[in-house]
Design an enzyme around this catalytic site. Structure first.
Site, mmCIF file in Angstrom:
data_model
loop_
_atom_site.group_PDB
_atom_site.id
_atom_site.type_symbol
_atom_site.label_atom_id
_atom_site.label_comp_id
_atom_site.label_asym_id
_atom_site.label_seq_id
_atom_site.Cartn_x
_atom_site.Cartn_y
_atom_site.Cartn_z
ATOM 1 N N ARG A 86 54.159 39.302 30.031
ATOM 2 C CA ARG A 86 52.804 40.337 29.489
ATOM 3 C C ARG A 86 53.274 40.469 27.592
ATOM 4 O O ARG A 86 52.620 40.279 26.903
ATOM 5 C CB ARG A 86 51.943 42.461 29.688
ATOM 6 C CG ARG A 86 51.401 42.426 29.319
ATOM 7 C CD ARG A 86 51.151 44.199 29.210
ATOM 8 N NE ARG A 86 51.262 44.701 30.954
ATOM 9 C CZ ARG A 86 49.890 44.543 31.770
ATOM 10 N NH1 ARG A 86 49.107 44.201 31.023
ATOM 11 N NH2 ARG A 86 50.450 44.822 32.978
ATOM 12 N N CYS A 130 26.640 40.500 38.846
ATOM 13 C CA CYS A 130 25.311 41.760 39.748
ATOM 14 C C CYS A 130 26.841 42.224 40.178
ATOM 15 O O CYS A 130 26.743 42.414 41.763
ATOM 16 C CB CYS A 130 24.724 40.454 40.976
ATOM 17 S SG CYS A 130 23.603 41.843 41.536
ATOM 18 N N TYR A 135 47.891 37.902 32.885
ATOM 19 C CA TYR A 135 46.374 38.462 33.923
ATOM 20 C C TYR A 135 44.711 38.125 32.946
ATOM 21 O O TYR A 135 43.731 39.546 33.252
ATOM 22 C CB TYR A 135 46.821 39.793 34.126
ATOM 23 C CG TYR A 135 48.534 40.337 33.932
ATOM 24 C CD1 TYR A 135 48.982 39.380 35.166
ATOM 25 C CD2 TYR A 135 49.089 40.665 33.399
ATOM 26 C CE1 TYR A 135 50.441 39.650 35.714
ATOM 27 C CE2 TYR A 135 50.558 40.857 33.598
ATOM 28 C CZ TYR A 135 51.135 40.056 34.812
ATOM 29 O OH TYR A 135 52.114 40.455 35.317
#
Length: 460
Positions: A304, A373, A402
């Site tokens: 990260r 949805c 990510y």
């Protein structure tokens, strides 16, 4: 029909960082009065014009700069830790190739990631294989390639690997991953170093299991590994974990076993909102004061910290749904199938308009959502955002890790395009997925295609 949501991104307040604050903390981004938001030296609007939205954009120069900062912090003579990039953070071949050229190895957690690393030019001797559930085929691949090390996470895996290695006449260099039962103080879904987590061998069992490894055929134990979680900005949990591993190394050596390596894992965090970014120098200091006097080869596995700030997700406002007395819903063409982190982790990502004019509009609370949805398809609630009209485009920040790698085609939404910026030039590194590819590999049995029902009877 919407399904119930188990969580939503946290509500924001007017104390959140402004557009100016977000840009001031990210020197690779700047707002040009005419060109709008720039990543390195490329106007992001030009990429959105050419490729449409949503589209992922990564800055190669930004990635290189961050790698070199980390490398410099770890390069002191008393440390000299090697860097193995955590491929799971972003596995695009272009990203892997950039890091390979810089000298990085790879930390992989599947056979697919192993093959990707090889394809990108990372040699097997710089590949570490981690993961709590490795298949026989994956372990066989690691053995056939003679990779640098296999991080073993259980007695069961150790014994199975011994059998596989013996059967093919090879020796597996293994590092025993230890669970130090240290609370990293991070989100529950990304902590990995507590006793209740599935990862690693219990600390109190590690010395005995290491001794067993030394007796098993086909196994060469070389050291220990520890990884306590992700998005850690405070060096204290690192120091605590590494101190426990240092004690373990001394104890095992006193028992007559050789230990030559400690894999310090990853987890260094970034500043998404207003956190103080994890410091490579503080990480290096934590390693040096705990492990630096043991004569070990040292390994780190960042993901990260290296790649997240280098990436943005560009999106367009489809519509603004007004509701009397309530914050409006700003509906983007990006969704949770593109960027899952807000729905999965309640993650906070900064949002900056691409237009300089939009960026200086008065800010007011808005709900930033996608078209999928699901109620959980929400990027931000009550976020103070500049006024955005239909057609306005925004960059969702710090999505290089990510982000694209966790995308799916839920709701039959094709995977977004990806672009790479490098200084003043840019190029497409993955075209937008054609919608026809969504069903290209699906097969309809002949009798279904012919309209038959029941036990081979034609429909009446």
């Amino acid at each position: 029909m919407s399904m119930p949501s188990v969580s939503a991104p946290p509500s924001s307040s007017m104390t959140d960082p402004s557009v100016a604050d977000l840009l001031a903390a990210r020197p690779h981004l700047r707002m040009h009065a005419l060109e709008g938001l720039m990543l390195e030296q490329v106007p992001l609007a030009a990429i959105a014009d050419a490729l449409g939205t949503p589209v992922w954009v990564t800055g190669a120069g930004t990635l290189r700069s961050r790698y070199r900062r980390l490398e410099a912090a770890l390069a002191e003579p008393s440390l000299g830790a090697s860097i193995h990039y955590a491929v799971k953070a972003n596995d695009h071949l272009a990203i892997l190739r950039i890091l390979s050229i810089e000298g990085a190895g790879a930390d992989v957690v599947s056979g697919g990631e192993m093959r990707r690393a090889i394809e990108a030019g990372i040699p097997p001797a710089r590949i570490v294989f981690s993961g709590v559930g490795k298949s026989d085929d994956e372990l066989g691949l690691a053995l056939s390639l003679s990779i640098s090390q296999i991080n073993v996470e259980s007695r069961e895996e150790l014994e199975r690997l011994s059998g596989l290695a013996s059967a093919c006449g090879r020796t597996a260099r293994i590092v025993l991953r230890v669970n130090p039962d240290i609370d990293a103080g991070t989100h529950a879904k990304i902590t990995t170093g507590l006793a209740d987590n599935k990862f690693g061998v219990a600390y109190d069992e590690a010395a005995d299991l290491y001794a067993l490894a030394a007796r098993l055929p086909g196994i060469e134990p070389i050291g220990f590994a520890v990884h306590i979680g992700s998005q850690i900005n405070d060096p204290a949990p690192f120091r605590a974990a590494y101190a426990r591993i240092a004690d373990l190394v001394r104890r095992v050596r006193e028992a007559g076993q050789a230990v030559s390596l400690v894999d310090c894992g990853g987890g260094l965090g970034i500043s998404y909102r207003d956190e103080i970014e994890g410091s490579p120098r503080a990480l290096a200091h934590a390693i040096r004061v705990t492990l630096g006097d043991l004569g070990l080869k040292l390994v780190v596995e960042p993901g990260r910290w290296l790649v997240a700030p280098a990436g943005v997700l560009l999106s367009r406002v489809l519509l603004v749904k007004q509701s009397a007395g309530r914050a409006p819903f700003v509906v983007l063409d990006a969704a949770m199938n593109d960027l899952l982190r807000p729905s999965l982790y309640e993650a906070w990502h900064g949002v900056v308009p691409l237009s300089a004019r939009d960026a200086v509009q008065p800010a007011g609370p808005a709900h930033l959502v996608g078209p999928v949805c699901e109620t959980g398809d929400t990027f931000a609630l009550d976020r103070p955002l500049p006024h955005l009209a239909a057609g306005a485009r925004v960059a969702i920040l710090d999505t290089g890790a990510y982000g694209a790698v966790m995308s799916s085609t839920y709701n039959s939404r094709p995977l977004a395009a990806q672009a790479l910026v490098d200084g003043s030039r840019w190029t497409t590194i993955r075209p937008r997925q054609p919608v026809e590819q969504l069903w290209a590999g699906e097969l309809v049995p002949d009798w279904i295609a012919a309209g038959e029902t029941g036990a081979g009877r034609a429909a009446e």
